[in-house]
Each structure stands twice: as structure tokens, then as C-alpha cells.
Design an enzyme around this catalytic site. Sequence first.
Site, PDB file in Angstrom:
ATOM      1  N   HIS A  55       0.821  -1.214   0.000  1.00 50.45           N
ATOM      2  CA  HIS A  55       0.000   0.000   0.000  1.00 50.45           C
ATOM      3  C   HIS A  55       0.858   1.268   0.000  1.00 50.45           C
ATOM      4  CE1 HIS A  55      -3.227  -2.716   0.902  1.00 50.45           C
ATOM      5  NE2 HIS A  55      -2.741  -3.019   2.087  1.00 50.45           N
ATOM      6  N   HIS A 217      -6.939  -4.673  -1.542  1.00 45.10           N
ATOM      7  CA  HIS A 217      -6.172  -5.923  -1.535  1.00 45.10           C
ATOM      8  C   HIS A 217      -6.500  -6.803  -2.732  1.00 45.10           C
ATOM      9  CE1 HIS A 217      -6.409  -4.665   2.725  1.00 45.10           C
ATOM     10  NE2 HIS A 217      -5.155  -5.040   2.741  1.00 45.10           N
TER      11      HIS A 217
END
Lengths: 329, 329
Positions: A55, A217
Site C-alpha cells: 500500500h 487488496h
Amino acid sequence: MASCDYADDIIAEALDGLALTYPEHVSWHPESNVISRANRAVNKVGLVSGGGSGHEPLHAGLVGTGMLDAAVCGAVFASPKSEQIQAGTRIAHSGAGVLHIVKNYTGDVLNFEIAAELVSDDGIGLDTVIVDDDLASHGASDGPGRRGTAAVVIVEKICGALAESGADLATVAARGRDVVLRSRSLALALDACTHPGESRPAFELAADEVEFGIGIHGERGVSRIPFASADELVEQLTTPLAGELELERGQSVIAIINGLGGAHPLELAVIARQVHRLLDARGIVIARSLVGSYVTSLDMHGVSITLTVADDQLVTACDAPVRTPNLTR
Amino acid sequence: MASCDYADDIIAEALDGLALTYPEHVSWHPESNVISRANRAVNKVGLVSGGGSGHEPLHAGLVGTGMLDAAVCGAVFASPKSEQIQAGTRIAHSGAGVLHIVKNYTGDVLNFEIAAELVSDDGIGLDTVIVDDDLASHGASDGPGRRGTAAVVIVEKICGALAESGADLATVAARGRDVVLRSRSLALALDACTHPGESRPAFELAADEVEFGIGIHGERGVSRIPFASADELVEQLTTPLAGELELERGQSVIAIINGLGGAHPLELAVIARQVHRLLDARGIVIARSLVGSYVTSLDMHGVSITLTVADDQLVTACDAPVRTPNLTR
């Protein structure tokens, strides 16, 4: 950390590279994959966040004066272990207790809870803010509730400014929880991300399809909608956010126009323009905004929009100086 | 500008979005697609750059205190028109003349030359720095010489610091040319970019192939090499640069580890680590570095490395404050 698998190697190398690039801001702790402030604070509420990697720049790139004291980095899309979080919490503690800022995923919440128990023996005062801003996962009956996405950046910024100003743990934590209540996000993608070691994206989309309500995700969204102009797609993200937050004429917001990894600055700027126009038409002012790729999902070609209902203190806190690798505004 | 095609619309919308996001730093001039400093300088050498769009945050995101006074934005991968450059030059002139910083492409060089003639009637003192740092295009007999790539960011930063400190046009221009002489870049890509409106990438690569020596417009590289580890690929970029610059033990460099649009921060951090290790092994210090996507080629999944031989004045200039949308360090 006993042994490393392939993904761990990538993360360790990247964190080493981050610390080599920004030695004035951060240090890398290879035994726990924690990134900490290069200049440790003294008697300040310590802010710790973390989660799975992939991320970036979240969270390691947001460590430094005015934001996080430590970021705890798991493998790609996998929660860090509780021992890592314990190590990061100890590093971040400078005498005034520690706040855990945790995105709402089962593994992250569990491991931060275990770490909180582990450090209680150390006599470290601890509180936790759970960030659950993702409107697409609102009301799902089979999970842990709304997912935590880009609002975590605003929480880290606001709590960081308060902690830097000398506020105590209870005050910083309460304001963090308040920011979460004021924040909602929605995302869409034109292409899924490809997990490391995989040759195919996490899901397939036709050229005329858009995945709406995605997470960070590679998970599927809540619906598949037809491709449309950027302006129309942005409206489909912004309208539900404004509704859920019950935004009214005369209010102001803090906005994040966030690229999910594969979005180009040209695209993000076009989207930012449209968010300004849509909110302006409703009489709502964007008091401050961040436009860039802050919370990515590897190479996902998508964007998220986060809106936080502002007040004067929040805007002032947004303007407090920060010195981190990837956020300096 | 009389009429706009589709690509122009995207650029205008993106520049509008940039100015809406950063009103404290920049203003948009819709009649010329120029982005200028929000607070115009007084009696300071004006810095103007520009070129085709699709390379963002270059150049519009680098306008502000300490860097550019104006960026002139063409359509995607197309030179701005001389009338646009003339407009940007007039905007940037605050009494001490203007420096054009031009990447070495035939169209850019020609249109900046025409603009220089156009503004000579205005009595604006003008000088030009041509940036030609791309080692892959060195010695090509059929073109205009080495292409201009990411070294332009260092030129803008160094000239910006000098201009801000009150240096005159001749001094700023001479230092800019000196920085170009001290700088070389090399790039490679795992995937080509896809031009707006096209459904296929500019060239096709197999999964086990890497395009070496690419430019920033989707053009083919100078060779196709086998896929290898990140560390090995970085060595294939760094070694020729160190050789061409005749780097010797004890010297220091300024480095840019630049993502070309589709590179993830994790990848760039891993690459930065390896550049540190390779140069460290040669006894060469990275005095300052930028790691991020500063000069992109739309969504190209690739990276460039730029090395500039440093001296004390360059390092000091690197540390001078800048306040722009996308560079604040």
C-alpha cells in the site's frame, strides 16, 4: 524475525532503501521491519500504525515529525505479527503513551490487540483508533464491518498534529475516533492488481467494465458498472459519499483523491477537478485536499475518494508542518 | 488556442484540477495552458520549461517558489506551440530576464527558439539551457543528439535555487548548462505505455524481456535484454552511467531514481537501495537523491536512473526550500 520468505525479502529491501533515501526522516529496524522516526520524540504521544505491505507510501512513507512515530510492515497484503507491533510500540513510546491506528481488517485488529496486551506489561499507556471508512463494505453482514482505507491518512495527519502540539493520549485518541466518524471513502478500478509471483491480475475486467466498490487488496468490488466518462464515474463515487455524510450547503470537507497504484497524475488531476465541481454545485467547500497515490493496492489502476467533514480545528491541524518521506504538506 | 482536440481537453481539465488543488502554489492560464506561480516573483530571473504532456508531475507540478515560474503544456507527447511558450515567457518575466529550460527534442527546441524570437521584441532578456542527458541516445547519427529526460528536474531545482537567491540570468544559465554536462540518465521498462485512445501498448514485450535504453514517449529502446533480478537490472543501468561520468572514488553524486508511470513505490525503494550499494562499493557517495515518479511516460512500467556529479554548491542548492505541488524537498 526468524526466516524470511520471498515477499519478506522485497519488503526488507524496500524499507532499507527508504531509510537510505530519507536518513533525515526515518530509520529501519531490520529485526522487526519497523520504520521509526530518525529523531525520536520526547514525552510525546507515540503514533503507531501498520498493516500489510503493498500500500506504499502508506504507512512507512508517512513516518516523521508531525505524523507517525513508527510503522509496522507486514508481508504484502498480510498483517504484521503481534511481536513486530510490540517492537514498534516500544520504539514509539517516549513517555506519554502510544496510540495504535489500525485499519479495520480481522488480522490487523487481532494482532494489534495481542500487541496491546504484550506491551501492557511494559507499563505503556495505550489506546487504539480503528479506521473503518469504506462505504462499499458498509452493512455487510458476514464480516468485521467497513474496511479501513485512505481515511487512515487523515487520521494519522490530525492525530500527528495534536500529538506534536502536546495533547495527551486520551485527547489524541478521541479526536482520531471523531475523524473516523466524519470520514467515508469509495473506490473503483479499471484493472485489478497483480499479486507478486502471480502472472494474472486478481480479477479480470472487460475493457468496457468498471469494478465499483473495491478494496485495497485486490478483492472484488460490490458491483460491476459500465465504463463511462471520468466525470460520470467520479459522480458515482461522490454522490453516495455526500449522502452518507449528510453533507449540507455551507459545510466544508477535507478530500483525498487517491490513486490505487496504477493511476497517472493526469487522471488524478482530472478527477480532482470534477470532485471540486460536484461539491461546489452542492455549496460544499473543499477546505484542504490531497491528490496523489497515498494508499495503493500494488499496481491497481483505480482511484478512491475520501471525504471528511471538516471543522476549524481539523483544517488547522491539516496545515501543521509534517516532515516525512512521502508527505510534507 | 482556437480549438481543442480530445487530448487537449484532458490536459486542460488536468491543469484546472492542479490549480484547484494547489491554489497557494500555482495558477492556470486556460488561453495558453500555462501553469504559473500563484505569487509572481519580482525582479527575479524567470524559469520557464515545458514540453509535451504525459510526463506529469513534470513540468506543471514543479512550478512554485524555488523552481519554475511557468510551465508550458503541450498535448500528450507533443511540443507546445511557440505562441504558448511566448505567453509563458511573458508571464514568467518579472524584470530580470527569462531562462528557457528545454529537453532536447526537435519540436521542443524549434518551438522554444521561435518563442525566443517572438519575445525579443518585448525586450525580455532570454537565455536557453538544452537538457540532453539520455545516455542511450548518445552517438545516434541520425537524430538531434541525446534526448532530454529526468536530469531536467535537477536543472530546474538548481537553477531555481540560484534564481531565488538573486543570481543574474547569465549566472543561472551557465550553472544550468554545467549541471547538464554533469548529468546522464538511463532507463528500462518491463511494459510499454499505452497512448490515449489506443487499446494496445506502444510496443509488445514478452514476460521474460526487458526493453533497455528507452525514452519517455513510448519509443523503442536500444536493445532488448533478458529479464533478471532487480539488482542485476539496476547494475546494467548504473555501471554505464558511472563509466560515462568517469566517477571516481571519493566523488559524490545527486541521484534520481525515477518511476516512469507504472512503477510502484516498493519497486523504486528496492532500486534505490541497490543504487546505494553499487555506488558505495565504488566509494561514491549519494549526497542527495530523489526517489519517486517525477518524469513519467504515461503508464509505462519502467524506471530511469539519473546521476549528476555533485559539488558543494549543488548540494547546498538541492537543500534550498521549494514549494511546488509535487516537489517540496
